[in-house]
Motif scaffolding. Structure first.
Motif, PDB file in Angstrom:
ATOM      1  N   GLU A 115      63.798  50.470  51.179  1.00  0.00           N
ATOM      2  CA  GLU A 115      63.317  51.495  50.249  1.00  0.00           C
ATOM      3  C   GLU A 115      64.013  52.836  50.431  1.00  0.00           C
ATOM      4  OE1 GLU A 115      61.273  50.646  47.953  1.00  0.00           O
ATOM      5  OE2 GLU A 115      60.532  48.724  48.707  1.00  0.00           O
ATOM      6  N   GLN A 116      64.521  53.092  51.635  1.00  0.00           N
ATOM      7  CA  GLN A 116      65.153  54.361  51.998  1.00  0.00           C
ATOM      8  C   GLN A 116      64.346  55.562  51.486  1.00  0.00           C
ATOM      9  OE1 GLN A 116      67.704  54.345  54.099  1.00  0.00           O
ATOM     10  NE2 GLN A 116      67.764  56.584  54.246  1.00  0.00           N
ATOM     11  N   PRO A 117      63.107  55.725  51.990  1.00  0.00           N
ATOM     12  CA  PRO A 117      62.338  56.912  51.605  1.00  0.00           C
ATOM     13  C   PRO A 117      63.046  58.171  52.097  1.00  0.00           C
ATOM     14  CG  PRO A 117      61.309  55.793  53.469  1.00  0.00           C
ATOM     15  CD  PRO A 117      62.395  54.894  52.971  1.00  0.00           C
ATOM     16  N   ASP A 118      62.811  59.269  51.414  1.00  0.00           N
ATOM     17  CA  ASP A 118      63.460  60.517  51.813  1.00  0.00           C
ATOM     18  C   ASP A 118      62.973  60.989  53.180  1.00  0.00           C
ATOM     19  OD1 ASP A 118      64.967  60.973  49.353  1.00  0.00           O
ATOM     20  OD2 ASP A 118      63.003  61.267  48.425  1.00  0.00           O
ATOM     21  N   ASP A 119      61.675  60.827  53.425  1.00  0.00           N
ATOM     22  CA  ASP A 119      61.077  61.299  54.667  1.00  0.00           C
ATOM     23  C   ASP A 119      60.258  60.189  55.313  1.00  0.00           C
ATOM     24  OD1 ASP A 119      61.961  63.993  54.242  1.00  0.00           O
ATOM     25  OD2 ASP A 119      60.271  64.304  52.876  1.00  0.00           O
ATOM     26  N   VAL A 120      60.199  60.214  56.643  1.00  0.00           N
ATOM     27  CA  VAL A 120      59.325  59.312  57.400  1.00  0.00           C
ATOM     28  C   VAL A 120      58.545  60.145  58.403  1.00  0.00           C
ATOM     29  CG1 VAL A 120      59.191  57.406  59.049  1.00  0.00           C
ATOM     30  CG2 VAL A 120      60.796  57.287  57.135  1.00  0.00           C
ATOM     31  N   LEU A 121      57.234  60.154  58.265  1.00  0.00           N
ATOM     32  CA  LEU A 121      56.349  60.852  59.189  1.00  0.00           C
ATOM     33  C   LEU A 121      56.111  59.952  60.396  1.00  0.00           C
ATOM     34  CD1 LEU A 121      54.386  63.218  59.833  1.00  0.00           C
ATOM     35  CD2 LEU A 121      52.630  61.914  58.588  1.00  0.00           C
ATOM     36  N   ILE A 122      56.506  60.396  61.580  1.00  0.00           N
ATOM     37  CA  ILE A 122      56.346  59.575  62.790  1.00  0.00           C
ATOM     38  C   ILE A 122      54.922  59.727  63.307  1.00  0.00           C
ATOM     39  CG2 ILE A 122      57.177  59.086  65.105  1.00  0.00           C
ATOM     40  CD1 ILE A 122      59.862  60.164  64.384  1.00  0.00           C
ATOM     41  N   LEU A 123      54.073  58.770  62.953  1.00  0.00           N
ATOM     42  CA  LEU A 123      52.699  58.778  63.460  1.00  0.00           C
ATOM     43  C   LEU A 123      52.676  58.424  64.938  1.00  0.00           C
ATOM     44  CD1 LEU A 123      50.947  56.946  60.477  1.00  0.00           C
ATOM     45  CD2 LEU A 123      51.085  59.419  60.894  1.00  0.00           C
ATOM     46  N   ALA A 124      53.548  57.521  65.339  1.00  0.00           N
ATOM     47  CA  ALA A 124      53.653  57.135  66.751  1.00  0.00           C
ATOM     48  C   ALA A 124      54.637  58.066  67.459  1.00  0.00           C
ATOM     49  CB  ALA A 124      54.086  55.681  66.873  1.00  0.00           C
ATOM     50  N   TRP A 125      54.341  59.367  67.424  1.00  0.00           N
ATOM     51  CA  TRP A 125      55.273  60.362  67.953  1.00  0.00           C
ATOM     52  C   TRP A 125      55.494  60.209  69.452  1.00  0.00           C
ATOM     53  CZ3 TRP A 125      52.465  62.615  71.628  1.00  0.00           C
ATOM     54  CH2 TRP A 125      51.085  62.759  71.439  1.00  0.00           C
ATOM     55  N   ASN A 126      54.589  59.524  70.140  1.00  0.00           N
ATOM     56  CA  ASN A 126      54.777  59.304  71.583  1.00  0.00           C
ATOM     57  C   ASN A 126      55.950  58.373  71.862  1.00  0.00           C
ATOM     58  OD1 ASN A 126      52.903  57.537  70.250  1.00  0.00           O
ATOM     59  ND2 ASN A 126      52.455  56.580  72.210  1.00  0.00           N
ATOM     60  N   PHE A 127      56.434  57.672  70.847  1.00  0.00           N
ATOM     61  CA  PHE A 127      57.621  56.828  70.982  1.00  0.00           C
ATOM     62  C   PHE A 127      58.738  57.320  70.064  1.00  0.00           C
ATOM     63  CE2 PHE A 127      54.222  53.701  72.138  1.00  0.00           C
ATOM     64  CZ  PHE A 127      54.573  53.569  73.476  1.00  0.00           C
ATOM     65  N   ALA A 128      58.791  58.631  69.834  1.00  0.00           N
ATOM     66  CA  ALA A 128      59.757  59.181  68.881  1.00  0.00           C
ATOM     67  C   ALA A 128      61.191  58.861  69.264  1.00  0.00           C
ATOM     68  CB  ALA A 128      59.558  60.695  68.752  1.00  0.00           C
ATOM     69  N   ASP A 129      61.541  58.985  70.547  1.00  0.00           N
ATOM     70  CA  ASP A 129      62.904  58.677  70.982  1.00  0.00           C
ATOM     71  C   ASP A 129      63.278  57.246  70.607  1.00  0.00           C
ATOM     72  OD1 ASP A 129      63.244  61.163  72.080  1.00  0.00           O
ATOM     73  OD2 ASP A 129      62.958  60.533  74.152  1.00  0.00           O
ATOM     74  N   GLU A 130      62.384  56.348  70.941  1.00  0.00           N
ATOM     75  CA  GLU A 130      62.631  54.932  70.683  1.00  0.00           C
ATOM     76  C   GLU A 130      62.769  54.660  69.192  1.00  0.00           C
ATOM     77  OE1 GLU A 130      60.160  50.733  71.281  1.00  0.00           O
ATOM     78  OE2 GLU A 130      59.858  52.365  72.715  1.00  0.00           O
ATOM     79  N   ILE A 131      61.912  55.257  68.398  1.00  0.00           N
ATOM     80  CA  ILE A 131      61.927  55.039  66.952  1.00  0.00           C
ATOM     81  C   ILE A 131      63.217  55.577  66.331  1.00  0.00           C
ATOM     82  CG2 ILE A 131      60.817  55.738  64.792  1.00  0.00           C
ATOM     83  CD1 ILE A 131      58.136  55.666  66.413  1.00  0.00           C
ATOM     84  N   VAL A 132      63.594  56.791  66.697  1.00  0.00           N
ATOM     85  CA  VAL A 132      64.811  57.383  66.142  1.00  0.00           C
ATOM     86  C   VAL A 132      66.037  56.552  66.517  1.00  0.00           C
ATOM     87  CG1 VAL A 132      66.322  59.403  66.205  1.00  0.00           C
ATOM     88  CG2 VAL A 132      63.842  59.706  66.043  1.00  0.00           C
ATOM     89  N   ALA A 133      66.063  56.069  67.767  1.00  0.00           N
ATOM     90  CA  ALA A 133      67.189  55.240  68.203  1.00  0.00           C
ATOM     91  C   ALA A 133      67.245  53.937  67.413  1.00  0.00           C
ATOM     92  CB  ALA A 133      67.076  54.956  69.698  1.00  0.00           C
TER      93      ALA A 133
END
Length: 435
Positions: free
Chosen positions: A370-388
């Motif tokens: 879908e390539q949304p413009d924005d993604v709100l990281i609800l699981a911010w405690n794993f932000a590094d992992e998610i971004v990677a």
């Protein structure tokens, strides 16, 4: 049904002072099936208070544990690479430092799908998991991890002792917060641990929860929120001692690992942490008094950010169909008007909807589809992992947003709430002494 709490669940004190109300929210892990979208969802009061006698922070209404951890529990630990690395390092250190071998016994409370105990079992060290969640326990058993499918407490510990079992190590990671009856839980650990044994307990540090406005870590599964001082007080009531502490700023928004046991051997780090808590006021009500106002300001800012971006024609999704995401969305009134969908790696959640707000949960592949413009990281405690993991999404022009401590667009090299460097590959979890 909920039970209202009028006395501290740890010390029995009656000086509980409320400081935050998130209203009535649905159970954070009670994801909704599409067929049940029109059915009424139960909502329960979510209020938090401080005990002036033992300093324990706790919620004021209890939902029965059976409802929370058996009927509505879809959390599987093995879906987080960061947590698996953290757990493996913990196990490896224990094997070496405690000299564990084939004559030892390692018991984990809330062993989930066996993600941690497998590290001991692979080395031929006897293990026993105890967890009431049937689906997770079934996975552990299938993978060769002996598991008792029940809630842990004094009675279970006494039965195990009667069977000749005594634990050289007890591990309780992110579970003591989930226990309404702390006397039975901690009393059970005191009963089961060997005379020279070690108990390690991990939970987020209430100091960081307040400092970083991590209000979304508050939900009905989390009955209590701990400081070193409250853990010290709790352990002493059951003949145990808080002897050492480790700090993991990058884990769950700031996690402490407490080392406890039947023999007193208090380290300088414990003294430093308790002194810091006293100096910063963590042991007094004033530290928490304005938390509710700060949380409301965060909620207002987050809604304003999403509304502004939506009004500009941007599409918005979220990452992390976990309990903290449910609290954040329901407390903030963020639903399908602002979010198109939520993605999660946990296959058991795909096709369901977030409690209360009914935002659909999809696989992580949906971000590239879908390539949304924005993604709100609800699981911010794993932000590094998610971004990677989502480097391709970013390469295509996608933008990540974070909700705490201040709602904002996530930029390269911006610090995450726990203090880690977000925007690159996930760093190894490090143990940090207080400086």
């Amino acid at each position: 049904m909920t039970a209202a709490i009028t006395a501290c669940r740890a010390c029995g004190g009656e000086t509980l002072r409320p400081f935050l109300s998130l209203g009535k929210t649905p159970l954070a892990d009670a994801l909704v099936r599409p067929d049940d979208i029109d059915a009424a969802e139960q909502r329960f009061p979510l209020e938090v208070a401080f005990c002036e006698e033992c300093t324990l922070v706790q919620i004021l209404h209890d939902v029965p544990p059976q409802t929370l951890f058996v009927d509505n529990y879809l959390y599987f630990s093995s879906f987080s690479d960061h947590l698996l690395e953290h757990s493996r390092a913990h196990a490896t250190n224990l094997i070496t430092s405690r000299g564990l071998g084939e004559d030892s016994l390692v018991v984990e409370l809330a062993s989930n799908d066996g993600y941690l105990l497998k590290n001991f079992a692979e080395q031929g060290i006897p293990v026993l998991g105890i967890d009431p969640a049937p689906d997770q326990a079934a996975v552990a058993i299938e993978n060769g991890i002996p598991t008792l499918v029940e809630f842990f407490g004094v009675e279970v510990a006494q039965r195990l002792r009667a069977e000749g079992k005594q634990a050289d190590v007890i591990i309780a990671n992110n579970v003591m917060a989930h226990v309404p009856d702390l006397d039975s839980f901690v009393g059970g650990m005191a009963e089961l641990i060997a005379d020279d044994g070690l108990i390690t307990v991990e939970n987020p540090w209430v100091h960081d929860l307040v400092q970083h406005a991590e209000f979304d870590t508050i939900y009905h599964e989390h009955f209590s929120y701990y400081s070193c001082t409250s853990v010290h007080n709790l352990m002493r009531r059951h003949g145990l001692f808080l002897n050492d502490v480790e700090y993991f700023p990058d884990l769950h928004g700031g996690t402490l690992r407490w080392h406890c046991g039947p023999v007193e051997d208090v380290s300088d780090r414990v003294r430093e942490f308790t002194a810091l808590e006293e100096a910063e006021g963590v042991t007094g009500f004033a530290y928490y008094a304005d938390f509710g106002e700060r949380v409301q300001a965060n909620i207002d800012a987050l809604r304003a950010l999403l509304i502004e971006r939506r009004a500009a024609g941007r599409t918005i999704a979220a990452y992390g169909a976990a309990a903290k995401g449910s609290t954040l969305l329901n407390a903030s009134g963020i639903g399908t008007d602002l979010l198109d969908f939520v993605v999660d790696r946990n296959v058991h959640k795909h096709g369901l909807m977030m409690p209360g707000v009914h935002v659909p949960v999809r696989p992580t592949e949906a971000l590239l589809e879908e390539q949304p413009d924005d993604v709100l990281i609800l699981a911010w405690n794993f932000a590094d992992e998610i971004v990677a993991q989502q480097a391709e999404y970013v390469r295509r022009g996608g933008t990540f947003l974070v909700p705490v401590p201040t709602p904002a667009e996530l930029q390269q090299a911006v610090q995450s709430p726990g203090g880690s460097n977000v925007g690159g590959a996930a760093e190894d979890t490090q143990t940090e002494a207080l400086s």
